[in-house]
Motif scaffolding. Sequence first.
Motif, PDB file in Angstrom:
ATOM      1  N   GLY B  72       4.310   1.045 -20.994  1.00 13.30           N
ATOM      2  CA  GLY B  72       5.576   1.283 -21.686  1.00 13.30           C
ATOM      3  C   GLY B  72       6.811   0.984 -20.884  1.00 13.30           C
ATOM      4  N   ASN B  73       6.788   1.283 -19.579  1.00 16.85           N
ATOM      5  CA  ASN B  73       8.015   1.068 -18.808  1.00 16.85           C
ATOM      6  C   ASN B  73       8.057  -0.311 -18.140  1.00 16.85           C
ATOM      7  OD1 ASN B  73       6.209   1.403 -16.737  1.00 16.85           O
ATOM      8  ND2 ASN B  73       7.638   2.588 -15.458  1.00 16.85           N
ATOM      9  N   TYR B  74       7.130  -1.202 -18.524  1.00 12.64           N
ATOM     10  CA  TYR B  74       7.149  -2.551 -17.924  1.00 12.64           C
ATOM     11  C   TYR B  74       8.491  -3.234 -18.174  1.00 12.64           C
ATOM     12  CZ  TYR B  74       5.944  -7.344 -16.782  1.00 12.64           C
ATOM     13  OH  TYR B  74       5.944  -8.589 -16.236  1.00 12.64           O
ATOM     14  N   ALA B  75       9.041  -3.018 -19.348  1.00 12.95           N
ATOM     15  CA  ALA B  75      10.327  -3.638 -19.683  1.00 12.95           C
ATOM     16  C   ALA B  75      11.406  -3.214 -18.690  1.00 12.95           C
ATOM     17  CB  ALA B  75      10.730  -3.271 -21.099  1.00 12.95           C
ATOM     18  N   GLU B  76      11.393  -1.934 -18.317  1.00 13.87           N
ATOM     19  CA  GLU B  76      12.384  -1.440 -17.348  1.00 13.87           C
ATOM     20  C   GLU B  76      12.284  -2.157 -16.011  1.00 13.87           C
ATOM     21  OE1 GLU B  76      11.907   2.733 -16.735  1.00 13.87           O
ATOM     22  OE2 GLU B  76      12.150   3.160 -18.883  1.00 13.87           O
ATOM     23  N   LEU B  77      11.033  -2.418 -15.601  1.00 13.40           N
ATOM     24  CA  LEU B  77      10.810  -3.055 -14.294  1.00 13.40           C
ATOM     25  C   LEU B  77      11.079  -4.554 -14.358  1.00 13.40           C
ATOM     26  CD1 LEU B  77       7.526  -1.255 -13.205  1.00 13.40           C
ATOM     27  CD2 LEU B  77       9.897  -0.677 -12.661  1.00 13.40           C
ATOM     28  N   CYS B 206       9.176 -12.031  -7.209  1.00  9.06           N
ATOM     29  CA  CYS B 206       9.120 -10.633  -7.655  1.00  9.06           C
ATOM     30  C   CYS B 206       9.953 -10.387  -8.916  1.00  9.06           C
ATOM     31  CB  CYS B 206       9.573  -9.673  -6.557  1.00  9.06           C
ATOM     32  SG  CYS B 206       8.439  -9.628  -5.182  1.00  9.06           S
ATOM     33  N   THR B 207      10.001 -11.392  -9.783  1.00 12.57           N
ATOM     34  CA  THR B 207      10.778 -11.205 -11.002  1.00 12.57           C
ATOM     35  C   THR B 207      10.000 -10.435 -12.042  1.00 12.57           C
ATOM     36  OG1 THR B 207      10.073 -13.445 -11.539  1.00 12.57           O
ATOM     37  CG2 THR B 207      12.341 -13.147 -10.851  1.00 12.57           C
ATOM     38  N   TYR B 208       8.694 -10.730 -12.139  1.00 10.16           N
ATOM     39  CA  TYR B 208       7.896 -10.116 -13.208  1.00 10.16           C
ATOM     40  C   TYR B 208       7.089  -8.922 -12.720  1.00 10.16           C
ATOM     41  CZ  TYR B 208       9.111 -14.689 -15.012  1.00 10.16           C
ATOM     42  OH  TYR B 208       9.799 -15.799 -15.382  1.00 10.16           O
ATOM     43  N   TYR B 209       7.212  -8.618 -11.446  1.00  7.20           N
ATOM     44  CA  TYR B 209       6.453  -7.490 -10.883  1.00  7.20           C
ATOM     45  C   TYR B 209       7.265  -6.928  -9.725  1.00  7.20           C
ATOM     46  CZ  TYR B 209       5.469 -11.673  -8.199  1.00  7.20           C
ATOM     47  OH  TYR B 209       5.619 -12.840  -7.517  1.00  7.20           O
ATOM     48  N   ALA B 213       4.319  -3.093  -5.765  1.00  8.43           N
ATOM     49  CA  ALA B 213       3.039  -3.119  -6.470  1.00  8.43           C
ATOM     50  C   ALA B 213       2.100  -4.183  -5.927  1.00  8.43           C
ATOM     51  CB  ALA B 213       3.284  -3.367  -7.963  1.00  8.43           C
ATOM     52  N   LEU B 214       2.604  -4.994  -5.003  1.00  7.46           N
ATOM     53  CA  LEU B 214       1.774  -6.082  -4.468  1.00  7.46           C
ATOM     54  C   LEU B 214       0.937  -5.628  -3.276  1.00  7.46           C
ATOM     55  CD1 LEU B 214       4.261  -9.098  -4.451  1.00  7.46           C
ATOM     56  CD2 LEU B 214       2.348  -8.748  -6.011  1.00  7.46           C
ATOM     57  N   GLN B 215       0.957  -4.334  -2.952  1.00  9.30           N
ATOM     58  CA  GLN B 215       0.348  -3.911  -1.681  1.00  9.30           C
ATOM     59  C   GLN B 215      -1.132  -4.253  -1.571  1.00  9.30           C
ATOM     60  OE1 GLN B 215       1.048   0.245  -1.441  1.00  9.30           O
ATOM     61  NE2 GLN B 215       0.279   0.650  -3.500  1.00  9.30           N
ATOM     62  N   ASN B 216      -1.787  -4.445  -2.686  1.00  9.47           N
ATOM     63  CA  ASN B 216      -3.204  -4.786  -2.623  1.00  9.47           C
ATOM     64  C   ASN B 216      -3.449  -6.269  -2.334  1.00  9.47           C
ATOM     65  OD1 ASN B 216      -3.981  -2.166  -3.080  1.00  9.47           O
ATOM     66  ND2 ASN B 216      -3.870  -2.419  -5.331  1.00  9.47           N
ATOM     67  N   PHE B 249      12.790   4.811  -8.282  1.00 14.96           N
ATOM     68  CA  PHE B 249      11.708   3.842  -8.255  1.00 14.96           C
ATOM     69  C   PHE B 249      11.681   3.187  -6.864  1.00 14.96           C
ATOM     70  CE2 PHE B 249      10.011  -0.420  -8.798  1.00 14.96           C
ATOM     71  CZ  PHE B 249       8.800  -0.109  -9.415  1.00 14.96           C
ATOM     72  N   PRO B 250      10.486   3.114  -6.238  1.00 12.99           N
ATOM     73  CA  PRO B 250      10.448   2.557  -4.880  1.00 12.99           C
ATOM     74  C   PRO B 250      10.702   1.038  -4.875  1.00 12.99           C
ATOM     75  CG  PRO B 250       8.233   3.019  -5.675  1.00 12.99           C
ATOM     76  CD  PRO B 250       9.166   3.528  -6.724  1.00 12.99           C
ATOM     77  N   THR B 251      11.649   0.598  -4.069  1.00 15.91           N
ATOM     78  CA  THR B 251      11.926  -0.839  -3.902  1.00 15.91           C
ATOM     79  C   THR B 251      12.043  -1.122  -2.416  1.00 15.91           C
ATOM     80  OG1 THR B 251      14.305  -0.495  -3.892  1.00 15.91           O
ATOM     81  CG2 THR B 251      13.291  -0.928  -6.044  1.00 15.91           C
ATOM     82  N   LEU B 252      12.252  -2.355  -2.087  1.00 20.40           N
ATOM     83  CA  LEU B 252      12.596  -2.700  -0.705  1.00 20.40           C
ATOM     84  C   LEU B 252      13.879  -1.950  -0.350  1.00 20.40           C
ATOM     85  CD1 LEU B 252      12.117  -6.587  -0.649  1.00 20.40           C
ATOM     86  CD2 LEU B 252      10.921  -4.970   0.809  1.00 20.40           C
ATOM     87  N   GLY B 253      14.053  -1.631   0.930  1.00 25.73           N
ATOM     88  CA  GLY B 253      15.238  -0.885   1.343  1.00 25.73           C
ATOM     89  C   GLY B 253      16.524  -1.674   1.064  1.00 25.73           C
ATOM     90  N   LEU B 254      17.557  -0.944   0.626  1.00 26.51           N
ATOM     91  CA  LEU B 254      18.812  -1.608   0.260  1.00 26.51           C
ATOM     92  C   LEU B 254      19.396  -2.387   1.436  1.00 26.51           C
ATOM     93  CD1 LEU B 254      20.973  -2.063  -1.905  1.00 26.51           C
ATOM     94  CD2 LEU B 254      22.147  -0.026  -1.086  1.00 26.51           C
ATOM     95  N   ALA B 255      19.314  -1.811   2.638  1.00 23.53           N
ATOM     96  CA  ALA B 255      19.880  -2.479   3.812  1.00 23.53           C
ATOM     97  C   ALA B 255      19.179  -3.815   4.057  1.00 23.53           C
ATOM     98  CB  ALA B 255      19.767  -1.583   5.039  1.00 23.53           C
TER      99      ALA B 255
END
Lengths: 339, 282
Positions: B72-77, B206-209, B213-216, B249-255
């Motif tokens: 459901g929240n894929y659109a948000e990401l 990293c546009t569609y993901y 989430a790529l950690q694997n 939501f966890p992302t790469l650090g802003l800095a």
Amino acid sequence: MLAETGVAAPPAIAVRNLIKRYPKSKTNAVDGVSFEVSRGEIFGLLGPNGAGKTTTIGVLTTAIVPTEGSAAIMEADVSRDPIGIKQRIAVVPQQSNLDRSLKVREILTFHAAYHGVPRKTREALADKLLEELGLGQRKNEKVNRYSGGMAQRLMIARALMHAPDVLFLDEPTNNLDPQSRLFLWERIRALNSNGLTILLTTHDMDEADRLCDRIAIMDHGKILVNDTPAQLKKMIPGGTSLEVRAFAPPSENGAASAKVKAALEATPGVAKVDELRDEASQNAEPGALTYRVYSESANTLIGSAAQAVFGAGAQVRDLSVKQPSLEEVFIFLTGRHLR
Amino acid sequence: MSDLTFPLADIHAVRTTNRAQLAIGAFLAILRRDLKVTGREFVPFLLQALMNPLFFLFIFGKVLPGMGLASGNYAELMLPGIVALTGMIAAMQGVTLPLVLDLGYAREIDDRLLSPLPVWWVALEKVIFGAMRGAVASSVIFPLGYLILGNGFAVRGDRIGTLIGMVILTGFVGSVIGLLMGTIIKPEHISLMFTLIFTPLLFTGCTYYPWGALQNIRWFQVLTLFNPLTYASEGLRYSMVPPVRGHDFPTLGLAWILLALCTSVLILFWVGRKTFYKRVVT
């Protein structure tokens, strides 16, 4: 302009010992060129393809960085003050580089805006120039539908929009119909009489002769001569040449042609003999031979030239004394071989 | 007709000899030219920029979640990724295509190169103009997303400043890449550019993901770090994805994101400026 600035005004263009060697090239494209163009002059730069004209103009218009030597326009140095140069020059290239995204009138007004011409002035000037160059009817079109002649006129109008001191015209009437050509010649003279200094290149010797106050002929990166058209025409030995048309039976043609040439060259008073092949004026009759004989005084050679042809075993068909044209000077200096 | 008016005196009287003033005036006039041309072609520009995101939002934000094939929240990401991609591509296209054609054979740019400003300012103008195009295209994604996603449209409102900064930076990244490509690619290779550059850029960005989430797939996760689009997408995710139960939501650090984006812009512009100069001055 000349009167305003006085006789001692520094030259509009000053080129000193200019050398340009392109990377990976073994020879210099421009090889130690020096010349000056006075303010208010029309100066012609002539030469075969690859002679170095385009490179020289490239340096003067800041598109090419010189390897050695210096060039200045209105006392601004091309290397040290390119912005000052660009303010003072305008360039009309051989091929259209008009902005196809803009409408015709906008091409002019934007060009002037790039050069800091105030809005009111540029709007008025654009309308005026379009009118005077016969483009007033179609100023709200884009240039896609413009003919070659109209594009050329529009490029000239564009060049004038920032009131340059020096105008560069690269083969301005190449590919134009005779009407457009005459129109442009008239305009070029009118601009010049208003004080604009013009440097033009052309392969049309007639054009150079009509327009230029002074002409430099370049070849292999060097300037061979630099003088008024009248003086240049005196360069050919004697100032005149003799055109000799002869006939030898086709079977012996090859040998006869060399024999006749040798005989003409051996004639006292002859400076140089060129054999003319495939001339358009010559009928294609097999065995016909045509020579151009350069001499101190061509008209006194008529008798001895005829004898030389006869002595070489050929017949004389026609002898005529030719007044030299600029084209002959050009060929005399740069040779006949293709580049 | 016989005498062509040549108002030397009129214009010479008002012409400045101040080089800086001349150059700034020329720069602004050239920017105005680009804006005018784009303004005239605004609808085609929007269509070009928005067709792709339109379908993407619809299929991936509406159709697939409706079928239960995406959560459901894929659109948000995905929405931030679409904003990044659209801005970047619009900026690139605004710079690359005109440059390739101009430097290749049209030479319409000559008139600007002969204007009284340093040659590299012409490149700078292209970059700024491209970034503006990118920012406009990015911005239009928001109403478009709202229209298509309906209830699924969710953007946090407390990081609006960062969001604006990210949209602008994304435009700049796109336009400097565009400058570099426009000065390297030959006209005959334009179609190759789309396959060789656009496609990898698009799918490793990293546009569609989300990056986390790529950690694997560790090697791929590392690979994506070499694509500036990754930072743009993550930066927009940082400023757009709403927190869930008080957790961001966890992302790469802003800095890191800012550092990578700014460095990319500076380095790519520095190189692009050189390749541009090489193409226009011999």
